[in-house]
Design an enzyme around this catalytic site. Sequence first.
Site, PDB file in Angstrom:
ATOM      1  N   HIS A 263      86.477  24.857  39.522  1.00 17.37           N
ATOM      2  CA  HIS A 263      87.724  23.883  40.238  1.00 17.37           C
ATOM      3  C   HIS A 263      88.118  23.140  39.235  1.00 17.37           C
ATOM      4  CE1 HIS A 263      89.496  21.837  43.786  1.00 17.37           C
ATOM      5  NE2 HIS A 263      89.064  20.985  42.809  1.00 17.37           N
ATOM      6  N   GLU A 264      87.215  22.088  38.700  1.00 21.72           N
ATOM      7  CA  GLU A 264      87.752  21.265  37.715  1.00 21.72           C
ATOM      8  C   GLU A 264      88.104  21.473  36.564  1.00 21.72           C
ATOM      9  OE1 GLU A 264      87.528  18.080  39.029  1.00 21.72           O
ATOM     10  OE2 GLU A 264      86.432  18.643  40.847  1.00 21.72           O
ATOM     11  N   HIS A 267      91.851  21.733  37.120  1.00 23.19           N
ATOM     12  CA  HIS A 267      92.531  20.693  36.895  1.00 23.19           C
ATOM     13  C   HIS A 267      92.744  20.347  35.385  1.00 23.19           C
ATOM     14  CE1 HIS A 267      92.563  19.079  41.136  1.00 23.19           C
ATOM     15  NE2 HIS A 267      91.597  19.294  41.029  1.00 23.19           N
ATOM     16  N   GLU A 293      96.142  20.366  42.529  1.00 25.56           N
ATOM     17  CA  GLU A 293      95.154  20.932  43.342  1.00 25.56           C
ATOM     18  C   GLU A 293      95.561  22.442  43.383  1.00 25.56           C
ATOM     19  OE1 GLU A 293      92.542  19.424  44.098  1.00 25.56           O
ATOM     20  OE2 GLU A 293      91.548  20.668  45.710  1.00 25.56           O
TER      21      GLU A 293
HETATM   22 ZN    ZN Z   1      90.653  19.329  42.938  1.00 20.99          ZN
END
Ligand code: ZN
Length: 499
Positions: A263-264, A267, A293
């Site tokens: 997830h990170e 980003h 996001e």
């Molecule tokens: Zn996030």
Amino acid sequence: MENYNALIVRLAEIGHLNNATAVLGWDQQCYMPHGGAGERAESFAVLGKISHEMFIGNETRRLLEGAEKEVSSQSPESDEALTLRAVRRDFDKSVKLPTALVAEIGKATALAHETWVKARAESDWKQFAPTLSHLLDLSRQVANYYGYEDQMYDALLDQYEPGMKTAEVAQVFNELRPGLVKLVQDIAAAPPIDDTPLRRDFDPAGQKAFGETIIRKMGFDFERGRQDVAVHPFCTSFGRNDVRITTRFDKNWLPCALMGTIHETGHALYEQGFDPKDDDTPLSDATSLGFHESQSRLWENIVGRSRGFWNIYYTDLQKQFPGVLDDVSLDSFYKAINKVEPSFIRVEADEVTYPLHIMLRFEMEKAMLAETISVEDVPEAWNEKMREYLGIVPSNDAEGCLQDVHWSGASFGYFPTYALGTILSAQLFEKAQKHNLAIAGDLEKGEFGSLLSWLRENVHQPGRRYLPAELVQRVCGEAPQSRSYLHYLNSKFRDVYGI
Ligand code: ZN
């Protein structure tokens, strides 16, 4: 272009100041001893004040006005015109708020945080309600200073999702909700999935090594980034060439670090992917939180929880933890990592139920702000919506309306960006596959290059040139919509659950 160039230099200086503040913030969460908190708060205050004063100062105004004259004959699509449009938005917003109000909010939220921590620990909404009322009052003032045409909520939402209107968010959510509620109900009626294999003993060093291999493969550039441990995982950057991600390891819950790291990294790939020619300019930034996001969710869920991904990488995972997953088939593991179950806590929610948690908060925020619900009545309304959307009711406020930190920070209008990003991830992915027919096949082979290239070109490199709705329109040829997400969820989870 004298003024324009001088403005860019000034904004770059402010950018470097803000990067320095971000380094301190990263350090605070990763390495700072507890005792440093007071001193660090002073440092933040000083740096924040200098940066803010430089930005709203008369010199910035003079250069901005001069630059606008210099650039006025250029195409509105030129980099210079798009840069000035972004700066003008930020500048007008910053000067609209009186310094006294900003200071009051700073003080009120610092106190509110303490109150919220205690109220949550004691699961007692009544302790927090008066504080929340005060923060809502302050936020109404903020909205009035910013100004709005339709709804007060628009002004607050605009801070996080520039240009987006409350009515547009409501439309996207309303489009999604019935299909989502139906899918949750159908899944609840199916035999539950066993996710206990994910709760076995996974040595953190092994988790770290495996995660690193995966994100290297995804394209995270360790020459321009690093990963550390923090209690609350996040991604921060000090420019395109220094992007930091953090994670935390839970020995007995594999998805915590692994899926959190992916997830990170989503980003981080956005931050590492801005156009080099935009370095040190206002264009080298994300267009919105929702877009940010969309990148993390796309990599975490659409890629990282796909069957194709685990077809390739499951054997590596088994090898990483000798003996731990030997008796777990690929199919069982794939299902476990995609288990859907209505739950109380938003941050632990799966990709089907997650947007429903957000819709609930969106409804609450609008109602509280418009005073169609009184703050005292929030727990009851919250629980009623939980029953309606997810079919479960929290037994106390700590696992209900007191669970999130956002309201204590007066961050009203922030929550929708989480769901908008989630919804957008599917819309973008659908388009990517249509634009480049090789992407689907490459992902089946565990190759991410073609997908990353597409995202680089279409989402990352435009940076802040376009407002989020404009970027969606340019890339997808349509407005933000929920169809793609609903289609993605239905085809994936009806297969996972055999329904
Ligand atoms: Zn996030």
